[in-house]
Write a protein that holds these residues in place. Structure first.
Motif, PDB file in Angstrom:
ATOM      1  N   ALA A  65      44.971  28.191  44.233  1.00 54.27           N
ATOM      2  CA  ALA A  65      44.946  28.802  42.903  1.00 54.27           C
ATOM      3  C   ALA A  65      46.089  29.795  42.736  1.00 54.27           C
ATOM      4  CB  ALA A  65      43.601  29.488  42.680  1.00 54.27           C
ATOM      5  N   GLN A  66      46.384  30.558  43.779  1.00 48.18           N
ATOM      6  CA  GLN A  66      47.494  31.514  43.714  1.00 48.18           C
ATOM      7  C   GLN A  66      48.831  30.805  43.572  1.00 48.18           C
ATOM      8  OE1 GLN A  66      46.306  33.610  47.401  1.00 48.18           O
ATOM      9  NE2 GLN A  66      46.338  35.490  46.181  1.00 48.18           N
ATOM     10  N   TRP A  67      49.022  29.719  44.328  1.00 51.78           N
ATOM     11  CA  TRP A  67      50.261  28.942  44.189  1.00 51.78           C
ATOM     12  C   TRP A  67      50.413  28.409  42.768  1.00 51.78           C
ATOM     13  CZ3 TRP A  67      49.224  25.749  49.237  1.00 51.78           C
ATOM     14  CH2 TRP A  67      49.669  26.491  50.358  1.00 51.78           C
ATOM     15  N   ALA A  68      49.308  27.902  42.219  1.00 50.00           N
ATOM     16  CA  ALA A  68      49.346  27.352  40.860  1.00 50.00           C
ATOM     17  C   ALA A  68      49.680  28.435  39.849  1.00 50.00           C
ATOM     18  CB  ALA A  68      48.003  26.700  40.520  1.00 50.00           C
ATOM     19  N   GLU A  69      49.099  29.617  40.020  1.00 48.44           N
ATOM     20  CA  GLU A  69      49.372  30.698  39.078  1.00 48.44           C
ATOM     21  C   GLU A  69      50.848  31.097  39.106  1.00 48.44           C
ATOM     22  OE1 GLU A  69      47.521  34.895  37.646  1.00 48.44           O
ATOM     23  OE2 GLU A  69      47.811  34.678  39.799  1.00 48.44           O
ATOM     24  N   LYS A  70      51.413  31.230  40.287  1.00 45.05           N
ATOM     25  CA  LYS A  70      52.823  31.628  40.377  1.00 45.05           C
ATOM     26  C   LYS A  70      53.731  30.589  39.732  1.00 45.05           C
ATOM     27  CE  LYS A  70      56.510  33.270  43.392  1.00 45.05           C
ATOM     28  NZ  LYS A  70      57.512  32.513  42.624  1.00 45.05           N
TER      29      LYS A  70
ATOM     30  N   ALA B 260      54.243  30.617  31.404  1.00 43.88           N
ATOM     31  CA  ALA B 260      52.873  30.608  30.895  1.00 43.88           C
ATOM     32  C   ALA B 260      52.210  31.968  31.077  1.00 43.88           C
ATOM     33  CB  ALA B 260      52.054  29.536  31.614  1.00 43.88           C
ATOM     34  N   GLU B 261      51.287  32.271  30.191  1.00 44.35           N
ATOM     35  CA  GLU B 261      50.416  33.432  30.343  1.00 44.35           C
ATOM     36  C   GLU B 261      49.208  32.966  31.149  1.00 44.35           C
ATOM     37  OE1 GLU B 261      47.871  36.590  27.564  1.00 44.35           O
ATOM     38  OE2 GLU B 261      49.215  35.118  26.637  1.00 44.35           O
ATOM     39  N   THR B 262      48.828  33.698  32.180  1.00 46.49           N
ATOM     40  CA  THR B 262      47.800  33.196  33.089  1.00 46.49           C
ATOM     41  C   THR B 262      46.654  34.186  33.287  1.00 46.49           C
ATOM     42  OG1 THR B 262      48.820  34.080  35.101  1.00 46.49           O
ATOM     43  CG2 THR B 262      49.528  31.881  34.388  1.00 46.49           C
ATOM     44  N   LYS B 263      45.523  33.616  33.652  1.00 49.81           N
ATOM     45  CA  LYS B 263      44.381  34.365  34.163  1.00 49.81           C
ATOM     46  C   LYS B 263      43.878  33.620  35.390  1.00 49.81           C
ATOM     47  CE  LYS B 263      42.379  36.208  29.861  1.00 49.81           C
ATOM     48  NZ  LYS B 263      41.111  36.298  29.079  1.00 49.81           N
ATOM     49  N   LEU B 264      43.732  34.325  36.508  1.00 48.48           N
ATOM     50  CA  LEU B 264      43.159  33.735  37.716  1.00 48.48           C
ATOM     51  C   LEU B 264      41.780  34.362  37.906  1.00 48.48           C
ATOM     52  CD1 LEU B 264      44.950  33.001  41.051  1.00 48.48           C
ATOM     53  CD2 LEU B 264      42.619  33.839  41.015  1.00 48.48           C
ATOM     54  N   VAL B 265      40.749  33.519  37.848  1.00 48.20           N
ATOM     55  CA  VAL B 265      39.371  34.009  37.885  1.00 48.20           C
ATOM     56  C   VAL B 265      38.534  33.146  38.823  1.00 48.20           C
ATOM     57  CG1 VAL B 265      39.408  35.095  35.603  1.00 48.20           C
ATOM     58  CG2 VAL B 265      38.844  32.669  35.799  1.00 48.20           C
TER      59      VAL B 265
ATOM     60  N   ASP C  35      37.560  41.885  44.254  1.00 50.16           N
ATOM     61  CA  ASP C  35      38.235  42.444  43.088  1.00 50.16           C
ATOM     62  C   ASP C  35      38.786  41.383  42.132  1.00 50.16           C
ATOM     63  OD1 ASP C  35      37.727  45.009  43.972  1.00 50.16           O
ATOM     64  OD2 ASP C  35      39.666  45.237  44.959  1.00 50.16           O
ATOM     65  N   VAL C  36      38.741  40.106  42.537  1.00 47.01           N
ATOM     66  CA  VAL C  36      39.187  39.041  41.629  1.00 47.01           C
ATOM     67  C   VAL C  36      38.166  38.927  40.500  1.00 47.01           C
ATOM     68  CG1 VAL C  36      39.737  36.591  41.393  1.00 47.01           C
ATOM     69  CG2 VAL C  36      40.349  37.806  43.500  1.00 47.01           C
ATOM     70  N   PRO C  37      38.594  38.955  39.248  1.00 46.99           N
ATOM     71  CA  PRO C  37      37.629  38.892  38.136  1.00 46.99           C
ATOM     72  C   PRO C  37      36.793  37.623  38.157  1.00 46.99           C
ATOM     73  CG  PRO C  37      39.826  39.472  37.352  1.00 46.99           C
ATOM     74  CD  PRO C  37      39.982  39.065  38.780  1.00 46.99           C
TER      75      PRO C  37
ATOM     76  N   SER D 264      32.876  32.480  29.912  1.00 46.59           N
ATOM     77  CA  SER D 264      33.125  31.538  28.821  1.00 46.59           C
ATOM     78  C   SER D 264      34.321  31.980  27.992  1.00 46.59           C
ATOM     79  CB  SER D 264      31.886  31.423  27.933  1.00 46.59           C
ATOM     80  OG  SER D 264      30.795  30.894  28.655  1.00 46.59           O
ATOM     81  N   GLY D 265      34.538  33.293  27.913  1.00 42.48           N
ATOM     82  CA  GLY D 265      35.685  33.794  27.169  1.00 42.48           C
ATOM     83  C   GLY D 265      37.007  33.319  27.731  1.00 42.48           C
ATOM     84  N   ASP D 266      37.070  33.153  29.058  1.00 45.88           N
ATOM     85  CA  ASP D 266      38.302  32.649  29.672  1.00 45.88           C
ATOM     86  C   ASP D 266      38.569  31.206  29.267  1.00 45.88           C
ATOM     87  OD1 ASP D 266      38.723  35.072  31.114  1.00 45.88           O
ATOM     88  OD2 ASP D 266      37.279  34.401  32.621  1.00 45.88           O
ATOM     89  N   ILE D 267      37.517  30.412  29.170  1.00 45.99           N
ATOM     90  CA  ILE D 267      37.665  29.011  28.765  1.00 45.99           C
ATOM     91  C   ILE D 267      38.103  28.933  27.309  1.00 45.99           C
ATOM     92  CG2 ILE D 267      36.468  26.796  28.485  1.00 45.99           C
ATOM     93  CD1 ILE D 267      36.886  27.669  31.417  1.00 45.99           C
ATOM     94  N   GLU D 268      37.472  29.735  26.468  1.00 43.96           N
ATOM     95  CA  GLU D 268      37.819  29.728  25.046  1.00 43.96           C
ATOM     96  C   GLU D 268      39.255  30.201  24.832  1.00 43.96           C
ATOM     97  OE1 GLU D 268      35.977  31.180  20.750  1.00 43.96           O
ATOM     98  OE2 GLU D 268      35.000  31.790  22.627  1.00 43.96           O
ATOM     99  N   TRP D 269      39.691  31.193  25.614  1.00 47.15           N
ATOM    100  CA  TRP D 269      41.041  31.752  25.496  1.00 47.15           C
ATOM    101  C   TRP D 269      42.120  30.749  25.868  1.00 47.15           C
ATOM    102  CZ3 TRP D 269      44.272  32.371  29.809  1.00 47.15           C
ATOM    103  CH2 TRP D 269      45.444  33.112  29.616  1.00 47.15           C
ATOM    104  N   ALA D 270      41.850  29.917  26.851  1.00 46.32           N
ATOM    105  CA  ALA D 270      42.882  29.083  27.471  1.00 46.32           C
ATOM    106  C   ALA D 270      43.246  27.858  26.635  1.00 46.32           C
ATOM    107  CB  ALA D 270      42.410  28.623  28.850  1.00 46.32           C
ATOM    108  N   ASP D 271      44.534  27.525  26.675  1.00 44.52           N
ATOM    109  CA  ASP D 271      44.985  26.217  26.199  1.00 44.52           C
ATOM    110  C   ASP D 271      44.809  25.177  27.295  1.00 44.52           C
ATOM    111  OD1 ASP D 271      46.079  27.270  23.706  1.00 44.52           O
ATOM    112  OD2 ASP D 271      47.683  28.105  24.953  1.00 44.52           O
ATOM    113  N   ALA D 272      44.945  25.633  28.550  1.00 41.09           N
ATOM    114  CA  ALA D 272      44.871  24.738  29.708  1.00 41.09           C
ATOM    115  C   ALA D 272      44.068  25.421  30.805  1.00 41.09           C
ATOM    116  CB  ALA D 272      46.276  24.408  30.210  1.00 41.09           C
TER     117      ALA D 272
END
Length: 201
Positions: free
Chosen positions: A21-26, A33-38, A64-66, A70-78
């Protein structure tokens, strides 16, 4: 691709899928892209976690990782999902999170989300492909657009050739295959597809 919002939703007991997940975020950030890792909520009881030193160590290290909502899913395009296999399907923690999105699904808010999945197992034939197919079955019900990597880059062959998504053997909490390039390519491909969807809408 600065207009693409990517949520990376993961579950990891000993750290392999967290690393993916960290590799994908970077990689996603590198293309704008704007990202959220949760991480999805842990369902296992404390005594089960405590019985496995690697699990306990990773659990404590990532408190400490959030937590995903459901808000993260609604926020995301991908969305990129990263989770290990459990008997050839998603772990209960990830399945529970997906199952809890019925409100978004019922409101039509999962339609046209661009999704892709990554997974791991103790060995190369531990149910990795079946786990990703299981994830994608749910995503079809969501009305999502699946951005599987296929054989769109040489890194996929170098990492074992799984066309459904990056997958790895993880032993003692460590990824034992060279899949970083495949993960990065999959993230970039997911952003590329999402960028086309966002631009088209």
């Amino acid at each position: 691709m600065a207009n693409v919002k990517l949520a990376i939703v993961y579950y990891s007991s000993t750290g392999g899928n967290y690393q993916m997940a960290q590799w994908a975020e970077k990689a996603a950030k590198d293309v704008g892209a704007e990202t959220k890792l949760v991480q999805v909520p842990e369902l296992a009881p404390e005594e089960a976690i405590a019985s496995n030193p690697l699990w306990k160590k990773h659990y404590e290290a990532t408190k400490d990782v959030p937590e995903a909502t459901s808000g993260d899913i609604e926020w995301a395009d991908a969305i990129i999902f990263s989770a290990p296999t459990r008997f050839g399907t998603l772990p209960a923690q990830m399945k529970n999170f997906i199952d809890m999105q019925g409100g978004l699904w019922g409101a039509g808010k999962t339609i046209n989300k661009v999704v892709s999945g990554m997974t791991s197992a103790q060995n190369p034939h531990g149910g990795q492909e079946a786990t990703l197919l299981s994830l994608y079955t749910s995503m079809m019900h969501w009305g999502a657009i699946i951005a599987a990597p296929g054989y769109s880059d040489d890194s996929i062959f170098a990492s074992g050739g799984n066309p459904y998504g990056a997958s790895a053997a993880v032993q003692n909490g460590e990824i034992v295959e060279d899949i970083k390039g495949a993960v990065e390519h999959q993230a970039r491909r997911t952003i590329d597809v999402a960028g086309r969807v966002v631009a088209g809408s």
